[in-house]
Design a protein around this motif. Structure first.
Motif, PDB file in Angstrom:
ATOM      1  N   ALA A  65     -33.345 -59.501  45.056  1.00  0.00           N
ATOM      2  CA  ALA A  65     -34.325 -58.699  44.886  1.00  0.00           C
ATOM      3  C   ALA A  65     -35.327 -58.339  46.180  1.00  0.00           C
ATOM      4  N   LEU A  66     -35.829 -57.032  46.125  1.00  0.00           N
ATOM      5  CA  LEU A  66     -36.566 -56.628  47.129  1.00  0.00           C
ATOM      6  C   LEU A  66     -38.092 -56.623  46.853  1.00  0.00           C
ATOM      7  N   SER A  67     -38.990 -56.575  47.920  1.00  0.00           N
ATOM      8  CA  SER A  67     -40.486 -56.446  47.491  1.00  0.00           C
ATOM      9  C   SER A  67     -40.768 -55.079  46.900  1.00  0.00           C
ATOM     10  N   TRP A  68     -41.941 -55.112  46.365  1.00  0.00           N
ATOM     11  CA  TRP A  68     -42.060 -53.481  46.082  1.00  0.00           C
ATOM     12  C   TRP A  68     -42.284 -52.591  47.099  1.00  0.00           C
ATOM     13  N   ALA A  69     -42.843 -53.073  48.345  1.00  0.00           N
ATOM     14  CA  ALA A  69     -42.715 -52.241  49.567  1.00  0.00           C
ATOM     15  C   ALA A  69     -41.385 -51.937  49.931  1.00  0.00           C
ATOM     16  N   ASP A  70     -40.603 -53.044  49.880  1.00  0.00           N
ATOM     17  CA  ASP A  70     -39.353 -52.533  50.549  1.00  0.00           C
ATOM     18  C   ASP A  70     -38.380 -51.560  49.653  1.00  0.00           C
ATOM     19  N   MET A  71     -38.566 -51.893  48.465  1.00  0.00           N
ATOM     20  CA  MET A  71     -38.016 -50.635  47.484  1.00  0.00           C
ATOM     21  C   MET A  71     -38.730 -49.418  47.659  1.00  0.00           C
ATOM     22  N   THR A  77     -34.206 -43.419  51.086  1.00  0.00           N
ATOM     23  CA  THR A  77     -32.926 -42.888  51.544  1.00  0.00           C
ATOM     24  C   THR A  77     -31.866 -42.768  50.548  1.00  0.00           C
ATOM     25  N   VAL A  78     -32.410 -42.728  49.171  1.00  0.00           N
ATOM     26  CA  VAL A  78     -31.730 -42.317  48.051  1.00  0.00           C
ATOM     27  C   VAL A  78     -31.201 -40.794  48.072  1.00  0.00           C
ATOM     28  N   LYS A  79     -29.876 -40.534  48.039  1.00  0.00           N
ATOM     29  CA  LYS A  79     -29.508 -39.218  48.134  1.00  0.00           C
ATOM     30  C   LYS A  79     -30.244 -38.181  47.032  1.00  0.00           C
ATOM     31  N   ALA A  80     -30.589 -37.163  47.592  1.00  0.00           N
ATOM     32  CA  ALA A  80     -31.413 -36.018  46.521  1.00  0.00           C
ATOM     33  C   ALA A  80     -30.528 -35.684  45.346  1.00  0.00           C
ATOM     34  N   GLY A  81     -30.997 -35.708  44.191  1.00  0.00           N
ATOM     35  CA  GLY A  81     -30.398 -35.492  43.192  1.00  0.00           C
ATOM     36  C   GLY A  81     -29.825 -36.619  42.382  1.00  0.00           C
ATOM     37  N   THR A  82     -29.815 -37.871  43.102  1.00  0.00           N
ATOM     38  CA  THR A  82     -29.002 -39.098  42.501  1.00  0.00           C
ATOM     39  C   THR A  82     -30.012 -40.167  42.184  1.00  0.00           C
ATOM     40  N   SER A  83     -29.694 -41.158  41.560  1.00  0.00           N
ATOM     41  CA  SER A  83     -30.654 -42.404  41.451  1.00  0.00           C
ATOM     42  C   SER A  83     -29.894 -43.704  42.026  1.00  0.00           C
ATOM     43  N   GLU A  84     -30.724 -44.760  41.974  1.00  0.00           N
ATOM     44  CA  GLU A  84     -30.142 -45.859  42.477  1.00  0.00           C
ATOM     45  C   GLU A  84     -31.105 -46.821  41.700  1.00  0.00           C
ATOM     46  N   SER A  85     -30.539 -47.965  41.454  1.00  0.00           N
ATOM     47  CA  SER A  85     -31.135 -49.127  40.864  1.00  0.00           C
ATOM     48  C   SER A  85     -31.112 -50.391  41.626  1.00  0.00           C
ATOM     49  N   VAL A  86     -32.113 -51.238  41.516  1.00  0.00           N
ATOM     50  CA  VAL A  86     -32.232 -52.399  42.456  1.00  0.00           C
ATOM     51  C   VAL A  86     -33.096 -53.259  41.682  1.00  0.00           C
ATOM     52  N   PHE A  87     -32.862 -54.666  42.338  1.00  0.00           N
ATOM     53  CA  PHE A  87     -33.882 -55.685  41.372  1.00  0.00           C
ATOM     54  C   PHE A  87     -35.076 -55.755  42.528  1.00  0.00           C
ATOM     55  N   VAL A  88     -36.223 -56.067  41.780  1.00  0.00           N
ATOM     56  CA  VAL A  88     -37.610 -55.920  42.770  1.00  0.00           C
ATOM     57  C   VAL A  88     -38.422 -57.227  41.873  1.00  0.00           C
ATOM     58  N   ARG A  89     -38.857 -58.011  42.829  1.00  0.00           N
ATOM     59  CA  ARG A  89     -39.812 -59.052  42.587  1.00  0.00           C
ATOM     60  C   ARG A  89     -41.114 -58.719  43.129  1.00  0.00           C
ATOM     61  N   ALA A  90     -42.206 -58.703  42.209  1.00  0.00           N
ATOM     62  CA  ALA A  90     -43.440 -58.526  42.851  1.00  0.00           C
ATOM     63  C   ALA A  90     -44.576 -58.991  41.894  1.00  0.00           C
ATOM     64  N   SER A  91     -45.842 -59.203  42.360  1.00  0.00           N
ATOM     65  CA  SER A  91     -46.747 -59.635  41.368  1.00  0.00           C
ATOM     66  C   SER A  91     -48.089 -58.628  41.484  1.00  0.00           C
ATOM     67  N   GLY A  92     -48.667 -59.061  40.570  1.00  0.00           N
ATOM     68  CA  GLY A  92     -49.703 -57.954  40.485  1.00  0.00           C
ATOM     69  C   GLY A  92     -50.670 -58.377  39.118  1.00  0.00           C
ATOM     70  N   ILE A  93     -51.700 -57.543  38.719  1.00  0.00           N
ATOM     71  CA  ILE A  93     -52.592 -57.550  37.743  1.00  0.00           C
ATOM     72  C   ILE A  93     -52.387 -56.698  36.425  1.00  0.00           C
ATOM     73  N   VAL A  94     -52.154 -57.226  35.385  1.00  0.00           N
ATOM     74  CA  VAL A  94     -51.907 -56.428  34.095  1.00  0.00           C
ATOM     75  C   VAL A  94     -53.361 -55.664  34.008  1.00  0.00           C
ATOM     76  N   THR A  95     -53.071 -54.278  33.592  1.00  0.00           N
ATOM     77  CA  THR A  95     -54.287 -53.747  33.302  1.00  0.00           C
ATOM     78  C   THR A  95     -54.243 -52.895  32.150  1.00  0.00           C
ATOM     79  N   ALA A  96     -53.011 -53.053  31.271  1.00  0.00           N
ATOM     80  CA  ALA A  96     -52.972 -52.460  29.799  1.00  0.00           C
ATOM     81  C   ALA A  96     -51.653 -52.734  29.299  1.00  0.00           C
ATOM     82  N   PHE A  97     -51.811 -52.991  27.854  1.00  0.00           N
ATOM     83  CA  PHE A  97     -50.657 -53.460  27.139  1.00  0.00           C
ATOM     84  C   PHE A  97     -50.545 -52.139  26.125  1.00  0.00           C
ATOM     85  N   ASP A  98     -49.346 -51.528  26.295  1.00  0.00           N
ATOM     86  CA  ASP A  98     -49.500 -50.080  25.590  1.00  0.00           C
ATOM     87  C   ASP A  98     -48.152 -50.411  24.395  1.00  0.00           C
TER      88      ASP A  98
END
Length: 199
Positions: A65-71, A77-98
């Motif tokens: 897992a990457l940090s949010w900043a590393d992600m 570096t993701v090639k234009a027009g494509t996508s890439e998926s990675v795992f990320v671990r991060a902490s934060g404050i919940v501001t809304a539940f939709d």
């Protein structure tokens, strides 16, 4: 004498042969190669998701897992027009539940000063977990099984999440997520693990 030796040799050869059972079409049923790599052709997508969750999803996520900043840096570096998926671990404050969409709930979490919408189910529409875990199309029978695995992994992920409600708002959270990135942009975020915690 020579004929007897030939006959004895033939009997010895036949006795050394293994009798192989035949299937309904008359084709030999061969035992599985004990050294063969595991395959998914004879498993349902749900079985694959359940049996590989710990080894392929959680171990990969916890180990890579990457940090949010590393992600965010990696997204450049993701090639234009494509996508890439990675795992990320991060902490934060919940501001809304939709819950405005009854089937696609979201938590909004402030991570590194940015509002991030994290999809938590009950329905997840994303290939993020499958792709971040490294499942490859060639491991599967066809495109249908590969697509069904996405849904099975997403359903399994939702089952692992704690019950989330309004009480989470304004509280710290620790999140393990599958993030799908495009060039310099976050396209989709799916929760893999959520825990109340210190940001």
């Amino acid at each position: 004498m020579k004929r007897m030796l030939i006959l004895f040799g033939a009997m010895t050869f036949l006795s050394a042969c293994t009798v192989v059972d035949l299937d309904a079409d008359g084709k030999p049923i061969l035992p599985k190669d004990p050294n063969a790599k595991p395959g998914y052709t004879d498993q349902t997508p749900q079985q694959i998701a359940e049996e590989s969750w710990q080894s392929r999803v959680m171990e990969t996520a916890n180990g890579h897992a990457l940090s949010w900043a590393d992600m965010e840096t990696k997204s450049q570096t993701v090639k234009a027009g494509t996508s890439e998926s990675v795992f990320v671990r991060a902490s934060g404050i919940v501001t809304a539940f939709d819950t405005s969409n009854a089937r696609e709930h979201k938590l909004t979490v402030t991570i590194n000063g940015k509002s991030v919408n994290i999809n938590i189910g009950p329905v997840l529409r994303s290939n993020g977990i499958r792709d971040a875990a490294g499942f490859r199309f060639e491991e599967f029978t066809n495109q249908v099984q590969y697509a069904q695995l996405t849904r099975a992994l997403n359903r399994h992920a939702v089952k692992q999440l704690p019950k989330v409600d309004e009480s989470w708002v304004n509280k710290p959270v620790q999140a393990l997520m599958a993030v799908t990135m495009q060039r310099g942009n976050v396209d989709d975020v799916v929760a893999v693990e959520l825990k109340p915690g210190t940001p």
